[in-house]
Design a protein around this motif. Structure first.
Motif, PDB file in Angstrom:
ATOM      1  N   LYS A  36       0.852  -1.183   0.000  1.00  0.00           N
ATOM      2  CA  LYS A  36       0.000   0.000   0.000  1.00  0.00           C
ATOM      3  C   LYS A  36       0.886   1.229   0.000  1.00  0.00           C
ATOM      4  O   LYS A  36       1.856   1.298   0.758  1.00  0.00           O
ATOM      5  CB  LYS A  36      -0.920   0.008   1.221  1.00  0.00           C
ATOM      6  CG  LYS A  36      -1.980  -1.084   1.186  1.00  0.00           C
ATOM      7  CD  LYS A  36      -2.904  -0.985   2.389  1.00  0.00           C
ATOM      8  CE  LYS A  36      -3.971  -2.077   2.341  1.00  0.00           C
ATOM      9  NZ  LYS A  36      -4.890  -1.997   3.514  1.00  0.00           N
ATOM     10  N   SER A  38       1.365   5.559  -0.034  1.00  0.00           N
ATOM     11  CA  SER A  38       0.753   6.823   0.379  1.00  0.00           C
ATOM     12  C   SER A  38       0.383   7.637  -0.842  1.00  0.00           C
ATOM     13  O   SER A  38       0.891   7.399  -1.944  1.00  0.00           O
ATOM     14  CB  SER A  38       1.726   7.622   1.241  1.00  0.00           C
ATOM     15  OG  SER A  38       2.809   8.051   0.440  1.00  0.00           O
ATOM     16  N   ILE A 346       6.055   3.678   0.564  1.00  0.00           N
ATOM     17  CA  ILE A 346       5.280   2.476   0.893  1.00  0.00           C
ATOM     18  C   ILE A 346       4.848   2.557   2.358  1.00  0.00           C
ATOM     19  O   ILE A 346       5.681   2.720   3.251  1.00  0.00           O
ATOM     20  CB  ILE A 346       6.107   1.206   0.622  1.00  0.00           C
ATOM     21  CG1 ILE A 346       6.439   1.097  -0.866  1.00  0.00           C
ATOM     22  CG2 ILE A 346       5.366  -0.036   1.105  1.00  0.00           C
ATOM     23  CD1 ILE A 346       7.344  -0.060  -1.212  1.00  0.00           C
ATOM     24  N   SER A 348       2.671   0.060   3.870  1.00  0.00           N
ATOM     25  CA  SER A 348       2.672  -1.300   4.425  1.00  0.00           C
ATOM     26  C   SER A 348       2.813  -2.296   3.293  1.00  0.00           C
ATOM     27  O   SER A 348       2.531  -1.983   2.126  1.00  0.00           O
ATOM     28  CB  SER A 348       1.380  -1.571   5.213  1.00  0.00           C
ATOM     29  OG  SER A 348       0.256  -1.476   4.360  1.00  0.00           O
ATOM     30  N   GLU A 350       2.495  -6.770   2.327  1.00  0.00           N
ATOM     31  CA  GLU A 350       2.009  -8.084   2.735  1.00  0.00           C
ATOM     32  C   GLU A 350       3.108  -9.132   2.709  1.00  0.00           C
ATOM     33  O   GLU A 350       2.841 -10.319   2.842  1.00  0.00           O
ATOM     34  CB  GLU A 350       0.846  -8.506   1.838  1.00  0.00           C
ATOM     35  CG  GLU A 350      -0.366  -7.591   1.949  1.00  0.00           C
ATOM     36  CD  GLU A 350      -1.513  -8.067   1.074  1.00  0.00           C
ATOM     37  OE1 GLU A 350      -1.421  -9.195   0.531  1.00  0.00           O
ATOM     38  OE2 GLU A 350      -2.497  -7.311   0.935  1.00  0.00           O
ATOM     39  N   ILE A 361       1.441  -2.504  -6.439  1.00  0.00           N
ATOM     40  CA  ILE A 361       0.707  -1.477  -5.712  1.00  0.00           C
ATOM     41  C   ILE A 361      -0.771  -1.832  -5.669  1.00  0.00           C
ATOM     42  O   ILE A 361      -1.389  -2.103  -6.697  1.00  0.00           O
ATOM     43  CB  ILE A 361       0.923  -0.107  -6.359  1.00  0.00           C
ATOM     44  CG1 ILE A 361       2.411   0.249  -6.365  1.00  0.00           C
ATOM     45  CG2 ILE A 361       0.106   0.961  -5.627  1.00  0.00           C
ATOM     46  CD1 ILE A 361       2.734   1.537  -7.076  1.00  0.00           C
ATOM     47  N   GLN A 362      -1.304  -1.873  -4.465  1.00  0.00           N
ATOM     48  CA  GLN A 362      -2.721  -2.254  -4.278  1.00  0.00           C
ATOM     49  C   GLN A 362      -3.614  -1.018  -4.281  1.00  0.00           C
ATOM     50  O   GLN A 362      -3.206   0.045  -3.846  1.00  0.00           O
ATOM     51  CB  GLN A 362      -2.883  -3.011  -2.959  1.00  0.00           C
ATOM     52  CG  GLN A 362      -2.051  -4.269  -2.899  1.00  0.00           C
ATOM     53  CD  GLN A 362      -2.411  -5.276  -3.959  1.00  0.00           C
ATOM     54  OE1 GLN A 362      -3.584  -5.658  -4.086  1.00  0.00           O
ATOM     55  NE2 GLN A 362      -1.432  -5.706  -4.748  1.00  0.00           N
TER      56      GLN A 362
END
Length: 362
Positions: A36, A38, A346, A348, A350, A361-362
């Motif tokens: 995730k 910013s 970044i 966070s 997984e 990138i989610q």
């Protein structure tokens, strides 16, 4: 010659097979580590002074007594809400009861003496008017009457003193608030000046902050400030109500008090906060110096004494950027160098990130 050609062919075959093995992991890692990101690193254009502080009740008191005696009853518990004048602690007052009885008896005696003296005085004044009593007799009756009157008044004042002592045997709340601590239990000996109960007025909270000498000149009374509660990450508005002009007894730090404008059930006395004081009339500086970049603490990477953050590189590769950090504001940290206000980072991932890792990138 044939042997040489055969050797070269085998070597080329081995190199070709090794090169094929190295490309396969890249092909299998095309999806990358889900992360995730910013939006954009936060920049704050305004200048402010930050100081650490602690939330305290505006009204607080350690209630004690002026008399010595055994505690007969503790009427409240820690955390209990109390109103002004409510009974908190009872102290044994047997000796006061005996003294009160003695005083009441002396008042009865003084009253009887005063009544008798007044009748004699009135009688002799009437006789003197009829020229049936001498001036000496009237003067004697007047003196007796005044002495009886003074004796009665003294007995009444003794009763007032005893009744005042009773107020120190029944400890009441000086204001409405919450009991924060009890220092005695039933059977303990209460001594004059010894704290018995601690009470705080929970309706009005304030922050006590210590400001350095380099920043105190920028802080004024009635200044609106922001208060960041560290434990709850809550932002509360406040106003400066006191600014100390001396650091003689505070170790070089200046005491500043801030009244909180709004409070909630999750804001309690004793919580630690950061107070942001806006600086007025600050000289103009370059934009690169006036823009502050702050990032969440959770996005930072710690490796020994170094602090970094993962940014987005070419072809969605994670790039570890080392930072120089400054002050902390709640759950955010000021970045002094290493990251500009228009860069993504970044938040966070997984999976375990490393420098150069493929990301998605989610």
């Amino acid at each position: 010659m044939n042997k040489i050609l055969l050797t070269l062919s085998i070597s080329l075959l081995v190199l070709t097979s090794c090169g094929g093995d190295k490309k396969e992991p890249i092909a299998n890692n095309e999806t990358g580590i889900p992360v995730k990101v910013s939006g954009i690193a936060t920049g704050t254009n305004g200048e402010f002074v930050t100081a650490s502080g602690k939330i305290e009740a505006e009204n607080s008191a350690n209630v004690s007594t002026r008399m010595m005696g055994y505690v007969t009853k503790v009427h409240v518990k820690v955390g209990q809400k109390v109103s002004a004048g409510q009974l908190l602690i009872s102290v044994n007052n047997t000796d006061l009861q005996a003294k009160k009885a003695q005083v009441e008896a002396s008042i009865l005696q003084a009253t009887a003496g005063y009544t008798n003296a007044k009748k004699d005085y009135d009688r002799f004044v009437a006789l003197f008017a009829q020229q049936s009593a001498s001036q000496k007799e009237v003067d004697d009756m007047t003196s007796r009457y005044e002495m009886a009157k003074a004796g009665l008044e003294g007995a009444k004042q003794m009763r007032n003193e005893v009744m005042a002592q009773f107020s120190y045997s029944n400890i009441t709340a000086p204001f409405s608030g919450e009991v924060t601590n009890t220092f005695v239990k039933e059977g303990d000996m209460a001594n004059p000046g010894m704290p018995l109960v601690s009470i705080e007025g929970a309706s009005h909270l304030q922050v006590t902050a210590m400001v350095s000498e380099s920043d105190i000149t920028s802080i004024k009374n009635e200044m609106n400030v922001k208060v960041l509660v560290k434990s709850t990450n809550q932002e509360i508005s406040g106003k400066v109500v006191e600014v100390s002009g001396s650091a003689k007894n505070t170790g070089g730090q200046y005491l500043v008090k801030v009244n909180l404008n709004t409070t909630g059930s999750n804001v309690l006395s004793g919580m630690f906060v950061n107070v942001q004081f806006p600086i007025a009339n600050k000289p103009q500086v370059k934009k690169s110096q006036s823009d502050k970049v702050v990032v969440p603490q959770s996005a930072l990477v710690q490796q020994g004494q170094l602090t970094g953050i993962y940014t987005i590189g070419n072809k969605n590769r994670a790039i570890l950027r080392w930072l120089r950090i400054g002050k902390t504001f709640g759950n955010q940290v000021e970045v002094l160098s290493g990251l500009s206000a228009n860069e993504q980072y970044i938040v966070s991932a997984e999976g375990k990130l490393y420098n150069g890792a493929k990301i998605s990138i989610q």
